[in-house]
Design an enzyme around this catalytic site. Structure first.
Site, PDB file in Angstrom:
ATOM      1  N   ASP A 123      -1.141  -7.660  13.759  1.00 38.75           N
ATOM      2  CA  ASP A 123      -1.887  -8.084  12.568  1.00 38.75           C
ATOM      3  C   ASP A 123      -2.413  -9.517  12.730  1.00 38.75           C
ATOM      4  O   ASP A 123      -3.272  -9.955  11.968  1.00 38.75           O
ATOM      5  CB  ASP A 123      -0.974  -8.035  11.333  1.00 38.75           C
ATOM      6  CG  ASP A 123      -1.338  -6.892  10.390  1.00 38.75           C
ATOM      7  OD1 ASP A 123      -2.445  -6.332  10.532  1.00 38.75           O
ATOM      8  OD2 ASP A 123      -0.515  -6.560   9.516  1.00 38.75           O
ATOM      9  N   LYS A 154      -2.877   4.921   9.518  1.00 39.78           N
ATOM     10  CA  LYS A 154      -2.649   4.169  10.761  1.00 39.78           C
ATOM     11  C   LYS A 154      -1.903   5.038  11.771  1.00 39.78           C
ATOM     12  O   LYS A 154      -2.262   5.108  12.946  1.00 39.78           O
ATOM     13  CB  LYS A 154      -1.850   2.888  10.472  1.00 39.78           C
ATOM     14  CG  LYS A 154      -2.683   1.803   9.822  1.00 39.78           C
ATOM     15  CD  LYS A 154      -1.839   0.665   9.262  1.00 39.78           C
ATOM     16  CE  LYS A 154      -2.734  -0.293   8.472  1.00 39.78           C
ATOM     17  NZ  LYS A 154      -1.995  -1.333   7.753  1.00 39.78           N
ATOM     18  N   GLN A 207       3.862  -3.575   6.879  1.00 39.08           N
ATOM     19  CA  GLN A 207       2.842  -3.349   5.859  1.00 39.08           C
ATOM     20  C   GLN A 207       3.054  -4.300   4.674  1.00 39.08           C
ATOM     21  O   GLN A 207       4.147  -4.383   4.116  1.00 39.08           O
ATOM     22  CB  GLN A 207       2.909  -1.883   5.385  1.00 39.08           C
ATOM     23  CG  GLN A 207       1.832  -1.502   4.403  1.00 39.08           C
ATOM     24  CD  GLN A 207       0.427  -1.557   4.981  1.00 39.08           C
ATOM     25  OE1 GLN A 207       0.178  -1.133   6.109  1.00 39.08           O
ATOM     26  NE2 GLN A 207      -0.508  -2.105   4.212  1.00 39.08           N
TER      27      GLN A 207
END
Ligand code: NAD
Length: 296
Positions: free
Chosen positions: A121, A54, A98
């Site tokens: 997200d 990422k 994460q």
């Protein structure tokens, strides 16, 4: 093979190119550089790989990448303090924590502490509610990538029968919501669904997000259907490690009209959509027009 291959790798490269173009414009015309902060707690090897990837792609697209690595025994208070600092940092437009988090941390509490407009997200309860009511939201990256590929291949999916296999909060449910928002007729199947083969056979669009290697065989698929395989399963075959999806590609590709491969299908689209969401969040934060084609 008779099905058309939906090439997620090539599509993701196109999305990243579009993102990079928007980033250049934001820098040149407005003096703004979008920034994505990724928080990693602990040393889960798969998470470390994802976070590295990422960060690398964020920088390649011209954005700023901020990585916060925290020890596995980080307290909830310390993690919340980092998120609070990122929420208040104007250089940070997207925040991603994460997952999975170590067991002592309350995932829902942590995710819901991210400012919704920076929640790239799309897991914050406000974004879930906005998506569910058809309002502008941050959309979870994997389902957004699936939707982009479906729109690209079909143009419109209005009125089509779509079956989503899997009801997780990160893939199955938001995927179903996106399909519904695009006026498909949507069925969500899961581990308790009766006659799963019969349900899948009705589908013009099948999205498989289960996590079981090759569980959907070709004879469940309606002739000509579009199959989006979200599953990523590591198996051993002929003494070699291999990645396979939730769909048995070999038999399904003989029946389907179009199909995504694993690897090289949905996977690459996920990070591309994370970058797209960061640009979208940056434009919204600055009251600028959103990049076309990169949002739901
Ligand atoms: P999850 O474990 O949270 O959810 C799995 C879902 O499958 C559950 O809702 C369950 O009801 C359903 N299910 C389980 N067994 C079933 C059965 N026998 N029949 C029908 N339904 C069944 O998983 P997830 O996080 O949604 O991920 C699903 C898969 O997608 C995994 O392989 C994961 O690795 C993959 N994934 C890929 C990406 C990507 O970027 N491509 C992103 C997220 C997840």
């Amino acid at each position: 093979m008779t099905a058309t291959l939906i090439d997620g790798k090539a599509f993701a490269a196109k999305v990243r190119e579009q993102v990079a173009g928007h980033v250049t414009r934001l820098k040149e015309e407005h003096g703004i550089t979008p920034g994505l902060a990724v928080v990693l707690v602990g040393e889960d090897p798969a998470s470390q790989v994802y976070v590295r990837s990422k960060g690398k792609q964020t920088v390649e697209s011209g954005m700023n990448s901020y990585e916060h690595k925290m020890d596995a025994d980080t307290s909830e208070a310390d993690l919340l303090a980092v998120i609070d600092q990122l929420n208040n940092d104007p250089a940070v437009h997207g925040i991603l924590v994460q997952l999975p988090l170590p067991g002592h941390l309350n995932e829902d509490l942590i995710i819901n502490s991210i400012a919704p407009e920076k929640d790239v997200d799309g897991f914050h309860i406000s974004n879930v509610g906005l998506l569910g009511t058809g309002q502008k939201s941050m959309v979870p990256c994997t389902p957004l990538g699936c939707l982009m590929m479906l729109r690209d291949y079909h143009g419109s999916i209005s009125g089509m029968n779509a079956v989503v296999i899997g009801r997780s909060n990160i893939v199955g449910k938001p995927m179903a919501q996106l399909l519904l928002n695009d006026s498909a007729t949507v069925t969500i199947a899961h581990s308790r669904t009766k006659d799963l083969p019969g349900v899948v056979k009705q589908a013009d669009i099948v999205v498989a997000a289960v996590g079981r290697p090759e569980m959907v065989p070709g004879d469940w698929i309606k002739e000509g259907a579009t199959v989006i395989d979200v599953g990523i399963n590591r198996i051993e075959r002929d003494g070699k490690n291999k990645l396979v999806g939730d769909v048995d590609f070999e038999s399904a590709s003989k029946v389907a009209g179009a199909i995504t491969p694993v690897p090289g299908g949905v996977g690459p689209m996920t990070i591309a959509c994370l970058l797209a969401n960061t640009v979208t969040a940056c434009c919204r934060a600055n009251g600028l027009a959103e990049p076309e084609g990169l949002t739901a």
